[in-house]
Design an enzyme around this catalytic site. Sequence first.
Site, short mmCIF file in Angstrom:
data_model
loop_
_atom_site.label_atom_id
_atom_site.label_comp_id
_atom_site.label_asym_id
_atom_site.label_seq_id
_atom_site.Cartn_x
_atom_site.Cartn_y
_atom_site.Cartn_z
CB SER A 1 29.04 40.48 36.01
OG SER A 1 27.80 40.71 35.38
CG HIS B 1 30.53 40.95 39.65
ND1 HIS B 1 30.44 39.60 39.88
CD2 HIS B 1 29.29 41.35 39.25
CE1 HIS B 1 29.22 39.18 39.62
NE2 HIS B 1 28.50 40.22 39.23
CE LYS C 1 27.23 39.90 42.09
NZ LYS C 1 25.92 40.45 42.50
#
Length: 394
Positions: free
Chosen positions: A184, A212, A241
């Site tokens: 990330s 991610h 996320k």
Amino acid sequence: MSDAFLSHVTDTLVQIEAEGLYKRERMITSPQGGEITVGDRQVINLCANNYLGLADHPALIAAAKDAMEPKGFGMASVRFICGTQDIHRELEQKLAQFLNKDDAILFAACFDANGGLFEPLLGPEDAIISDGLNHASIIDGVRLCKAKRYRYLNNDMNDLEAWLKQAREDGARHIMIATDGVFSMDGYLANLPKIRELADKYDAIVMVDDCHATGFMGPNGAGTPDHFGVAVDILTGTLGKALGGAIGGYIAGPQPVIDLLRQRARPYLFSNSLPPSIVAAGIEAIRLVEEGDMLRAQLFGNAKYWRAGLEKLGFDLLPGEHPIIPVMLGEAQLAQDMAAKLFDEGVYVSGFFFPVVPRGKARIRTQMNATLTKDELDRALAAFGKVGKELGII
């Protein structure tokens, strides 16, 4: 509490401040989105993990509201005592289906999922080989496990194979390779095809933290395995996320693995169940993602446009294909100064520096959002150009 201890803590804070490493939080007074309100200012937000722009999506808000009337506000218990509702299992099964796994198990956060994964599955006779840039939650989870620990250089497949050979020579019963799907801080993708090849060669298990990537990487949005078209054994991830931006983590994998984790994963056994509103919104988020080809196209279109604009301005970027696009600056104070000046220009970003990244590798990590408009990106590029010249970066 003793004065000596408080003095020690204060001295540590002073040192952090002196090194330009002190982290400050800004108060957002609006929902999360492509543009947000901080205090009385509206700014373009380029540093949230809100990849698909679902954090303020009306359908998720409605699902969360609609769940509270029939299901209540919170569970006030852990799952195995009296904290499991039908929608908890519905979300787990939907996640498993979406990720092409037998089953899934929910946690309060992916940090808890990674913290609870390794210890129930592996013992002193086993080995874990972990990428050197893995997320802190994987590192902490591995520390809680009694398996032998090996670490390979980031995405270095030759080094990984060397440690696989070593683990076999050391007599490991079972070997697990642990890696982030996306690193990330850099936006780099793990080399899952080669990792899978090596795992098959040395009879190892592949575990991937796909926080991610879930929701937008791959043709179906099912993450890095979907992106590469390879199978991995265990996936961990988050609802915090791309899948709505709230909270909640999960582990997805073979049925016996999930069943054992349900019996022995300590963060699962000793933490309250996710609130019904979060669970209902998570179910809705998966539905939106499964129908989200347009959102994913917008996200990667924005990423391509943004990267090209920064390159044209002359910024030092890390290469990649992910919507994380780091602007490399080197020094922590420079990253802090640039973030502050960009905020003055109406752009919200954060400086990343030690201990989040290595010393001398400070950066502004920009992240794209599917709902950002070309006008917003152009205004942000103009701000980056102005501040970059003022600070002598470009």
